[in-house]
Design an enzyme around this catalytic site. Sequence first.
Site, short mmCIF file in Angstrom:
data_model
loop_
_atom_site.label_atom_id
_atom_site.label_comp_id
_atom_site.label_asym_id
_atom_site.label_seq_id
_atom_site.Cartn_x
_atom_site.Cartn_y
_atom_site.Cartn_z
N TYR A 57 62.60 56.28 14.69
CA TYR A 57 62.38 55.66 15.99
C TYR A 57 61.86 56.73 16.95
O TYR A 57 62.63 57.50 17.54
CB TYR A 57 63.67 55.06 16.56
CG TYR A 57 64.19 53.85 15.82
CD1 TYR A 57 63.42 53.14 14.91
CD2 TYR A 57 65.48 53.39 16.07
CE1 TYR A 57 63.91 52.03 14.26
CE2 TYR A 57 65.99 52.27 15.42
CZ TYR A 57 65.20 51.60 14.51
OH TYR A 57 65.69 50.49 13.87
N HIS A 130 66.81 52.86 5.15
CA HIS A 130 66.12 52.02 6.12
C HIS A 130 65.28 50.92 5.48
O HIS A 130 65.13 49.83 6.02
CB HIS A 130 65.23 52.90 7.01
CG HIS A 130 64.95 52.32 8.36
ND1 HIS A 130 64.57 53.08 9.43
CD2 HIS A 130 64.97 51.04 8.83
CE1 HIS A 130 64.37 52.30 10.49
NE2 HIS A 130 64.61 51.06 10.14
N PRO A 209 68.29 39.82 16.71
CA PRO A 209 69.02 38.55 16.77
C PRO A 209 68.50 37.61 17.85
O PRO A 209 68.81 36.42 17.83
CB PRO A 209 70.46 38.99 17.07
CG PRO A 209 70.30 40.26 17.83
CD PRO A 209 69.13 40.94 17.19
N LEU A 210 67.71 38.14 18.78
CA LEU A 210 67.10 37.31 19.81
C LEU A 210 65.58 37.23 19.63
O LEU A 210 64.86 36.87 20.56
CB LEU A 210 67.45 37.84 21.21
CG LEU A 210 68.93 37.87 21.55
CD1 LEU A 210 69.17 38.51 22.92
CD2 LEU A 210 69.52 36.46 21.51
N GLY A 213 63.68 39.12 22.15
CA GLY A 213 63.78 38.56 23.49
C GLY A 213 63.25 37.15 23.63
O GLY A 213 63.50 36.49 24.63
N PHE A 214 62.54 36.67 22.61
CA PHE A 214 61.95 35.33 22.67
C PHE A 214 63.02 34.26 22.88
O PHE A 214 62.82 33.30 23.64
CB PHE A 214 61.19 35.07 21.37
CG PHE A 214 60.59 33.70 21.26
CD1 PHE A 214 59.42 33.38 21.93
CD2 PHE A 214 61.19 32.72 20.47
CE1 PHE A 214 58.86 32.12 21.82
CE2 PHE A 214 60.64 31.46 20.36
CZ PHE A 214 59.47 31.14 21.04
#
Length: 334
Positions: A57, A130, A209-210, A213-214
């Site tokens: 990252y 990963h 999990p979202l 952000g959608f």
Amino acid sequence: MNNRILGNTDRSISPVGLGCMGLSHAFGTPLEKAEAAKKIQAAYDMGYTFFDTAECYTGTNPDGSTAYNEEAVGMGIKPFRDKIVLATKCGVRFDENQMLLDSSPETIRRSVEGSLKRLQTDYIDLYYQHRVDPKVEPETVAETMAQLKKEGKIRAWGISCVEEDYLRRAHAVCPVSAVQNVYSVIDRETEKLFPVLEELGVTLVAFTPLAKGFLSGRYQERPQFDHPEDNRSGQFQFSEEGFRYYQQALDLIRSTAEEKGATMAQVCLAWMIRKKPWIVPIPGTRSPERMKENLASADVALTAEEIAKIDEALNQMGLKDAASKRISKPEIIR
């Protein structure tokens, strides 16, 4: 808010973890390291005790230097290092935006030393492979992780984006504590792994999990993500077609949120938290307000009957096999 136990360990973690990736990777200009560290400390003060990062990252600072997510996380958790569970990952690197996989024992060992240094710690609570490397057998990876555990450099290990056969073979050599897979209301492919996760006592750490952000309901029409390092612009759900495709799901979540007096994001997170005691979502955000909102999802009461009703409605929409539609350009690692 009831904490959860991480897999086959005795470590307690908050029911919602913080995905730290977006502080410096794939979501635009990286935050300055000290600012990112303050966000992490604010999350801890709210009750977060599970923090997730990765070796790969990274982002590009305005001055052209590299922003290492692990460095920001290490700075942020330093005041309370022994009170939290820290997860990071190995086995992925980039070369001219190409994702390269390397889970050889030599590379894993080099990676863990680099991560320990950047994180300013002498042990990693949860160390993930990963991505599965087709060149390396799962038994070889598991043996390397077992050695790192014996040396005290890691305390548990996990695998990200894994299928059942690989998981079983790895687990037979060195017990796997967590699997980190995509899981959300609109991406339920991981549910096929639920029986084996339950059988083996493995925690599911749900990333995105979202759906980046959608599912929060913040976006009413196709948004523009102009920064070249913001990978949301390549996600199917943010396309015009994606908004049409998922509109029924958004309407279902919105109506449920209104009934519960909660936000759409909280309903999406509560749906998985209440479904199984071994599921821990790790939504990412830079906003302290969103951090607080996400953590409070653990207090949203959804009954088994209500969850089943949501699942049945989703099944009727035909979204269960929609994972292949979600990426419209080469993946930026998550």
